[in-house]
Design a protein around this motif. Structure first.
Motif, PDB file in Angstrom:
ATOM      1  N   UNK A  99      20.636  37.703  -1.840  1.00  0.00           N
ATOM      2  CA  UNK A  99      20.757  39.150  -1.982  1.00  0.00           C
ATOM      3  C   UNK A  99      22.048  39.598  -1.299  1.00  0.00           C
ATOM      4  N   UNK A 100      22.227  40.889  -1.124  1.00  0.00           N
ATOM      5  CA  UNK A 100      23.506  41.394  -0.653  1.00  0.00           C
ATOM      6  C   UNK A 100      23.904  40.829   0.715  1.00  0.00           C
ATOM      7  N   UNK A 101      23.007  40.888   1.682  1.00  0.00           N
ATOM      8  CA  UNK A 101      23.353  40.503   3.050  1.00  0.00           C
ATOM      9  C   UNK A 101      22.535  39.340   3.590  1.00  0.00           C
ATOM     10  N   UNK A 102      21.706  38.722   2.753  1.00  0.00           N
ATOM     11  CA  UNK A 102      20.859  37.646   3.254  1.00  0.00           C
ATOM     12  C   UNK A 102      20.429  36.738   2.115  1.00  0.00           C
ATOM     13  N   UNK A 103      19.967  35.537   2.499  1.00  0.00           N
ATOM     14  CA  UNK A 103      19.462  34.553   1.544  1.00  0.00           C
ATOM     15  C   UNK A 103      18.085  34.096   2.010  1.00  0.00           C
ATOM     16  N   UNK A 104      17.137  34.004   1.071  1.00  0.00           N
ATOM     17  CA  UNK A 104      15.775  33.626   1.429  1.00  0.00           C
ATOM     18  C   UNK A 104      15.261  32.562   0.468  1.00  0.00           C
ATOM     19  N   UNK A 105      14.159  31.932   0.837  1.00  0.00           N
ATOM     20  CA  UNK A 105      13.535  30.940  -0.029  1.00  0.00           C
ATOM     21  C   UNK A 105      12.919  31.623  -1.246  1.00  0.00           C
ATOM     22  N   UNK A 106      12.808  30.874  -2.348  1.00  0.00           N
ATOM     23  CA  UNK A 106      12.340  31.431  -3.610  1.00  0.00           C
ATOM     24  C   UNK A 106      10.923  31.996  -3.536  1.00  0.00           C
ATOM     25  N   UNK A 107      10.068  31.392  -2.679  1.00  0.00           N
ATOM     26  CA  UNK A 107       8.660  31.776  -2.681  1.00  0.00           C
ATOM     27  C   UNK A 107       8.418  33.166  -2.115  1.00  0.00           C
ATOM     28  N   UNK A 108       9.326  33.651  -1.244  1.00  0.00           N
ATOM     29  CA  UNK A 108       9.113  34.958  -0.625  1.00  0.00           C
ATOM     30  C   UNK A 108       9.230  36.104  -1.637  1.00  0.00           C
ATOM     31  N   UNK A 109      10.304  36.168  -2.443  1.00  0.00           N
ATOM     32  CA  UNK A 109      10.333  37.224  -3.466  1.00  0.00           C
ATOM     33  C   UNK A 109       9.207  37.085  -4.490  1.00  0.00           C
ATOM     34  N   UNK A 110       8.792  35.839  -4.783  1.00  0.00           N
ATOM     35  CA  UNK A 110       7.662  35.642  -5.700  1.00  0.00           C
ATOM     36  C   UNK A 110       6.393  36.250  -5.113  1.00  0.00           C
ATOM     37  N   UNK A 111       6.179  36.025  -3.813  1.00  0.00           N
ATOM     38  CA  UNK A 111       4.998  36.562  -3.136  1.00  0.00           C
ATOM     39  C   UNK A 111       5.008  38.087  -3.131  1.00  0.00           C
ATOM     40  N   UNK A 112       6.162  38.681  -2.821  1.00  0.00           N
ATOM     41  CA  UNK A 112       6.265  40.140  -2.800  1.00  0.00           C
ATOM     42  C   UNK A 112       6.120  40.713  -4.210  1.00  0.00           C
ATOM     43  N   UNK A 113       6.706  40.037  -5.186  1.00  0.00           N
ATOM     44  CA  UNK A 113       6.567  40.484  -6.574  1.00  0.00           C
ATOM     45  C   UNK A 113       5.103  40.545  -6.984  1.00  0.00           C
ATOM     46  N   UNK A 114       4.336  39.515  -6.612  1.00  0.00           N
ATOM     47  CA  UNK A 114       2.942  39.476  -7.018  1.00  0.00           C
ATOM     48  C   UNK A 114       2.060  40.446  -6.259  1.00  0.00           C
ATOM     49  N   UNK A 115       2.231  40.498  -4.927  1.00  0.00           N
ATOM     50  CA  UNK A 115       1.320  41.316  -4.115  1.00  0.00           C
ATOM     51  C   UNK A 115       1.692  42.794  -4.127  1.00  0.00           C
ATOM     52  N   UNK A 116       2.980  43.104  -3.979  1.00  0.00           N
ATOM     53  CA  UNK A 116       3.407  44.497  -3.846  1.00  0.00           C
ATOM     54  C   UNK A 116       3.740  45.119  -5.202  1.00  0.00           C
ATOM     55  N   UNK A 117       4.654  44.490  -5.960  1.00  0.00           N
ATOM     56  CA  UNK A 117       5.139  45.124  -7.188  1.00  0.00           C
ATOM     57  C   UNK A 117       4.185  44.966  -8.359  1.00  0.00           C
ATOM     58  N   UNK A 118       3.115  44.201  -8.202  1.00  0.00           N
ATOM     59  CA  UNK A 118       2.132  44.083  -9.285  1.00  0.00           C
ATOM     60  C   UNK A 118       0.744  44.505  -8.791  1.00  0.00           C
ATOM     61  N   UNK A 119       0.188  43.794  -7.801  1.00  0.00           N
ATOM     62  CA  UNK A 119      -1.171  44.111  -7.344  1.00  0.00           C
ATOM     63  C   UNK A 119      -1.265  45.542  -6.828  1.00  0.00           C
ATOM     64  N   UNK A 120      -0.436  45.886  -5.850  1.00  0.00           N
ATOM     65  CA  UNK A 120      -0.457  47.244  -5.296  1.00  0.00           C
ATOM     66  C   UNK A 120      -0.040  48.260  -6.353  1.00  0.00           C
ATOM     67  N   UNK A 121       0.990  47.933  -7.132  1.00  0.00           N
ATOM     68  CA  UNK A 121       1.530  48.879  -8.111  1.00  0.00           C
ATOM     69  C   UNK A 121       0.509  49.224  -9.185  1.00  0.00           C
ATOM     70  N   UNK A 122      -0.169  48.210  -9.737  1.00  0.00           N
ATOM     71  CA  UNK A 122      -1.119  48.488 -10.815  1.00  0.00           C
ATOM     72  C   UNK A 122      -2.373  49.201 -10.308  1.00  0.00           C
ATOM     73  N   UNK A 123      -2.893  48.779  -9.159  1.00  0.00           N
ATOM     74  CA  UNK A 123      -4.098  49.422  -8.628  1.00  0.00           C
ATOM     75  C   UNK A 123      -3.822  50.885  -8.282  1.00  0.00           C
TER      76      UNK A 123
END
Length: 312
Positions: free
Chosen positions: A225-249
């Motif tokens: 990302x702009x100022x940092x680099x992270x492992x692939x699993x972290x954005x996958x986890x946030x995508x699933x829990x926050x941007x899908x589970x929380x978002x749809x409910x």
């Protein structure tokens, strides 16, 4: 006294619904920048969507099972709603949008898809005789105008009739999301609808990849990302829990509290959230015209809310 009590109940319902709608729009808005990071790392767009909805389903299914309390007949009575939600509101909308992007500019595809509130108003008017008032119409025009400015379309943008057709399908799917989210026999919890729909939608996306409709491939490369680099699993986890589970409910809760019409216009805030997250994570600073568009969207949502409160 009865009138005052009713007015207070309406205000409380609208307030709670708007909170849920803002949470949903903000959560959905985070998905784009996170998905862009994964795609830059070598993921296909369909893989990002499939993993996102399946992780969300894995989070919500146990909660939904507890809420059902063994009443599996409830699923049977609402089977058509859950299947329709998963195939149309989740899988169908995502597939149509990505196919549109393959043939036209992302901004143009987004603009067409986010005209969904107009389709919702038209459907409720024709199907349920819920004619919008003048205030609601004025707020709608402000919101759509602001959306066009936020997307900041460039003149001479390349497009195609195939892309337009797919974007219109995505728009219908987005409208169906708001209409279906408000449905149910009054006993189906929103979490159960979201969990079932996400599970069915995820399986449908995997099936589409298996027969070659969409490309499915992923990597374990670090995500930059702009100022940092992270492992692939972290954005996958946030995508699933926050941007899908929380978002749809929260989106289902907002639609049931506000109604399909007001919820669909409030969802335009997702564009603003996506803009802010893209600025923070990807360094994509908004232009002045986009900030003006954001202000118009906010004003439009407030005007539509006023119109819905008057109708109520």
């Amino acid at each position: 006294m009865v009138t005052m009590t009713h007015d207070g109940a309406v205000r409380q319902r609208l307030g709670s619904g708007l909170v849920c709608a803002v949470v949903s729009a903000s959560s959905f808005g985070l998905s784009g920048p996170l998905a862009r990071g994964l795609m830059n790392a070598g993921w296909s767009s369909a893989s990002v969507v499939a993993v996102r909805v399946l992780v969300a389903a894995a989070v919500l299914v146990p909660i939904a099972a507890l809420q059902l309390r063994g009443d599996w007949d409830l699923l049977r009575r609402n089977a058509s709603l859950i299947i329709g939600y998963g195939l149309v509101a989740v899988a169908g909308t995502q597939l149509a949008y990505f196919n549109a992007v393959a043939h036209m500019q992302v901004g143009v595809a987004l603009l067409i898809e986010y005209t969904a509130p107009i389709a919702v108003v038209g459907w409720l008017w024709v199907r349920h005789q819920q004619r919008p008032g003048a205030i609601t119409v004025a707020g709608a025009l402000l919101g759509i105008t602001g959306l066009a400015l936020v997307i900041d379309l460039r003149s001479g943008a390349a497009t195609s009739w195939i892309g337009i057709a797919w974007a219109l399908v995505a728009m219908i799917g987005a409208a169906a999301y708001f209409i279906l989210s408000a449905q149910g026999d009054g006993t189906l919890p929103g979490t159960v609808l979201a969990a079932g729909g996400l599970l069915i939608g995820g399986i449908a996306l995997l099936a589409a990849g298996a027969i070659g409709i969409v490309a499915l491939h992923a990597t374990a490369n670090p995500v930059v990302f702009q100022d940092f680099t992270i492992s692939w699993w972290l954005p996958v986890l946030v995508l699933g829990t926050v941007t899908a589970a929380v978002a749809y409910v929260s989106g289902i809760a907002a639609t049931r509290l506000l109604g399909s019409r007001l919820a669909s216009f409030t969802a335009l805030l997702e564009v603003l959230a996506a803009l802010a997250f893209a600025w923070a994570l990807l360094g994509e600073a908004p232009h002045a015209i986009q900030l003006l568009g954001g202000a118009l969207i906010l004003i439009g949502v407030l005007v539509v809310r006023r119109g819905e409160h008057t109708d109520a």
